[in-house]
Design an enzyme around this catalytic site. Structure first.
Site, PDB file in Angstrom:
ATOM      1  N   GLU A 150      44.496  28.160  28.081  1.00 25.81           N
ATOM      2  CA  GLU A 150      45.482  28.382  28.746  1.00 25.81           C
ATOM      3  C   GLU A 150      45.194  28.924  30.030  1.00 25.81           C
ATOM      4  O   GLU A 150      45.661  30.185  30.327  1.00 25.81           O
ATOM      5  CB  GLU A 150      46.236  28.828  28.647  1.00 25.81           C
ATOM      6  N   GLU A 255      48.185  21.361  19.121  1.00 26.20           N
ATOM      7  CA  GLU A 255      49.371  22.018  18.547  1.00 26.20           C
ATOM      8  C   GLU A 255      50.282  21.235  18.170  1.00 26.20           C
ATOM      9  O   GLU A 255      51.541  21.896  19.549  1.00 26.20           O
ATOM     10  CB  GLU A 255      49.154  22.877  19.654  1.00 26.20           C
TER      11      GLU A 255
END
Length: 344
Positions: A150, A255
């Site tokens: 991220e 995810e």
């Protein structure tokens, strides 16, 4: 039939687990019955590897070579070893869940930030220590690592403590160190969320993946895929899958879940249909060669143990199983995507 068998010709199928799951026998039976891969939700993030008490107690001794602890990771690694199930490592480098003291003089967050070279040396030795421990004691268990997580936000590189102390190239250095110490056959991934957004997809490809590929430092892209019932658009998501796939690197769905606050039969039927559409995208991309998807991981096992209810502050019903490990309609929909409509 089960998920891991149905998808064995195409890619690994996995789930994230927490300590609660790990210590609940029924949950782990579900994991081994249905999945051939798993990820730690939290216990292999930087804050759980860095022994900050020891670092702060002897800052000169550990100044460039941080003390590490593996007590949180070992139970998962032992379970994987005992049950012959593979693991994805998540995550070595992240702006979140990394102690501020790691970046400071004397490892003390009340002190100024250490200089770039000190932090880079700490980063190298931290990555070296984690990979060496895992690969020495549990060889072959972890087949892929999310090296960096991220780093893209608001149209640019995310402003974080990493960019503040090291600079925008910190992620390149992290991959250099990971490549240096990773065993042969262990794949290195960049991982991010909302990766089907046009601007974010293009930025990641141009500014993250391409520079890493030029240096032969990255093996794959991780699309987190925290989905909503109306976002992302299927065509946008398919385009993103194929865009990352066109780079020639591996693709993991890392995810996967789908936020849904309505447990009614109608809504759960809609959840099942939407899950099936995403798995058709994965299968079509894999079969056609448009994306080399090698792993798909759900973010936890059961609705009741999903992170989403806490994160969204409303009860979510986002996964394939519920309650006492009961299969939902979505489970059969995902299974039928691989096996066809007459799935038993």
């Amino acid at each position: 039939m089960n998920l891991k068998t149905a998808y064995e010709p195409y890619f690994k199928i996995g789930a994230a687990i927490s300590r609660w799951n790990l210590h609940t026998e029924a949950h782990m039976k579900l994991l081994t019955d249905q999945f051939n891969s798993f990820t730690c939700e939290n216990d292999m993030k930087p804050m759980f590897f860095l022994d900050m008490n020891k670092n702060m107690s002897e800052p000169q001794k550990y100044d460039l070579n941080p003390a590490l602890t593996f007590e949180n990771a070992i139970p998962y690694l032992e379970f994987a070893k005992e049950n012959g199930i593979s693991m994805r490592g998540h995550t070595l480098v992240w702006h979140n869940q990394t102690p501020k003291g790691f970046f400071c003089e004397n490892y003390n967050e009340n002190f100024p930030f250490a200089d770039r070279e000190t932090i880079l040396k700490r980063l190298e030795n931290y990555i070296k220590g984690v990979l060496t421990f895992v690969q020495t004691n549990y060889p072959g268990i972890i087949y892929a690592w999310d090296v960096v997580n991220e780093i893209v936000d608001e149209g640019d590189f995310r402003k974080s403590i990493w960019t503040q102390t090291v600079g925008n190239d910190f992620y390149v250095k992290a991959f250099e160190y990971a490549r240096k110490y990773a065993a042969d056959g262990v794949d290195l991934f960049y991982n991010d969320y909302e990766t089907a957004l046009d601007w974010k997809r293009d930025f990641i490809i141009k500014n993250v993946l391409t520079p890493l590929m030029e240096k032969k430092l990255v093996d794959g892209m991780g699309m987190q895929s925290h989905l909503l019932m109306d976002h992302p658009d299927l065509s946008d998501y398919k385009k993103a899958v194929e865009s990352y796939g066109a780079l020639g690197i591996k693709l993991h769905i890392t995810e996967l879940d789908m936020h849904n606050t309505d447990p009614s039969d109608k809504s759960m039927h809609e959840l099942a249909l939407r899950y099936k559409e995403f798995f058709k995208i994965y299968l079509d991309a894999k079969k056609s060669g448009k994306a080399n998807i090698t792993s798909v991981t759900f973010w936890n096992l059961l609705d009741e143990t999903s992170w989403l209810s806490g994160f969204r502050k409303e009860t979510s019903y986002p996964l394939l199983f519920k309650g006492k490990c009961e299969a939902k309609e979505a489970y059969y929909a995902v299974l039928s995507a691989a096996l066809g409509p007459d799935t038993p």
